[in-house]
Design a protein around this motif. Structure first.
Motif, short mmCIF file in Angstrom:
data_model
loop_
_atom_site.label_atom_id
_atom_site.label_comp_id
_atom_site.label_asym_id
_atom_site.label_seq_id
_atom_site.Cartn_x
_atom_site.Cartn_y
_atom_site.Cartn_z
N GLN A 1 0.82 -1.21 0.00
CA GLN A 1 0.00 0.00 0.00
C GLN A 1 0.86 1.27 0.00
OE1 GLN A 1 -3.18 0.10 2.88
NE2 GLN A 1 -3.42 2.31 2.75
N GLN A 2 1.92 1.27 0.78
CA GLN A 2 2.80 2.44 0.83
C GLN A 2 3.49 2.67 -0.51
OE1 GLN A 2 5.18 1.14 4.15
NE2 GLN A 2 4.22 2.62 5.56
N GLU A 3 3.91 1.57 -1.14
CA GLU A 3 4.58 1.67 -2.45
C GLU A 3 3.63 2.22 -3.51
OE1 GLU A 3 7.43 1.71 -5.22
OE2 GLU A 3 7.79 1.12 -3.14
N ARG B 1 -4.89 -5.19 -5.33
CA ARG B 1 -6.32 -4.83 -5.30
C ARG B 1 -6.75 -4.42 -3.90
NH1 ARG B 1 -8.77 -5.92 -10.06
NH2 ARG B 1 -7.63 -7.27 -11.50
N GLN B 2 -6.25 -5.12 -2.90
CA GLN B 2 -6.58 -4.76 -1.53
C GLN B 2 -6.01 -3.39 -1.17
OE1 GLN B 2 -5.72 -7.74 1.44
NE2 GLN B 2 -6.55 -9.40 0.20
N PRO C 1 -5.34 -1.55 -11.77
CA PRO C 1 -4.52 -2.40 -10.88
C PRO C 1 -3.30 -3.00 -11.57
CG PRO C 1 -6.85 -2.83 -10.53
CD PRO C 1 -6.76 -1.94 -11.73
N THR C 2 -3.43 -3.34 -12.83
CA THR C 2 -2.31 -4.00 -13.53
C THR C 2 -1.09 -3.09 -13.69
OG1 THR C 2 -3.41 -3.42 -15.62
CG2 THR C 2 -3.72 -5.66 -14.81
N GLU C 3 -1.28 -1.79 -13.48
CA GLU C 3 -0.14 -0.86 -13.56
C GLU C 3 0.86 -1.11 -12.42
OE1 GLU C 3 -1.06 3.32 -14.33
OE2 GLU C 3 -3.12 2.71 -14.75
N GLY D 1 3.39 -6.21 -5.82
CA GLY D 1 2.88 -7.27 -4.95
C GLY D 1 2.03 -8.20 -5.78
N THR D 2 1.40 -9.17 -5.14
CA THR D 2 0.50 -10.06 -5.85
C THR D 2 -0.72 -9.28 -6.32
OG1 THR D 2 -0.76 -10.66 -3.87
CG2 THR D 2 1.22 -11.98 -4.38
#
Length: 206
Positions: A5-7, A36-37, A23-25, A30-31
């Motif tokens: 999240q920070q990244e 997405r989370q 999201p794919t960007e 992460g996974t």
């Protein structure tokens, strides 16, 4: 070490306000599930806003009007660019862009050389309809749009006012482009346009 999240938050802070985000960007940060989370949590914190499933944007604030949302056209173009597919307006949306209809459709329909997809945004949405490569072979920016619009309507419903507008539009297209596109158009649309240009139709209620 930064969390996912920070990244993502750090990357998003460098984007221009109004940027549409997918999201794919953030693959590699992460996974897919973690990304997405993270985006979902950032949306809850009002750092980004969710437009539709898998589509977010960085809020843009106007001093008078407040939060400005991207138009459905902007969303469609962003999706097309992100997924590397071509799109063109079709149906009622194409007619509206040409000034042949004053009604702005709640759902924008595009033909595409990509995959079929429907995106719900508020009370409206966007539909991408896959077509054969021939549809994207048309050359004229005006004639191709007109053919796409007429293809999804009954030409017997075209009013005299619309006919005048169609003839005016076609006069702005180059003859080479028009002739080329008519060869790729459905027969009924090609016949209609040829007849309209050579033998103006009468007897309809404007």
């Amino acid at each position: 070490m930064k969390s996912v999240q920070q990244e993502i938050s750090g990357q998003i802070s460098a984007f221009q306000p109004g940027t549409i985000v997918f999201p794919t960007e953030f693959r590699g940060v992460g996974t897919d599930d973690a990304v997405r989370q993270a985006l979902s949590r950032l949306a809850k914190e009002d750092k980004i806003e969710r437009l539709a499933h898998g589509i977010y944007f960085l809020p843009k604030i106007h001093p008078t009007f407040g939060k400005l949302y991207p138009s459905m056209e902007e969303v469609a173009e962003a999706v097309a660019a992100h997924e590397h597919m071509r799109i063109r307006p079709a149906g009622a949306y194409a007619l509206n862009k040409l000034g042949l209809s004053t009604q702005v459709p709640a759902r924008l329909v595009y033909i595409t050389d990509g995959q079929a997809r429907q995106i719900k945004i508020g009370k409206g949405g966007i539909k991408f309809k896959p077509v054969t490569p021939k549809k994207f072979g048309m050359k004229g920016p005006i004639s191709s749009l007109l053919i796409q619009g007429l293809e999804e309507m009954n030409t017997s419903q075209v009013t005299l006012a619309m006919e005048d507008r169609i003839k005016d539009l076609l006069s702005q297209e180059t003859p080479d482009n028009l002739n080329y596109d008519l060869k790729l158009a459905p027969a009924r649309i090609s016949d209609y346009i040829i007849k309209l240009l050579k033998y103006p139709l009468n007897g309809r209620v404007a």
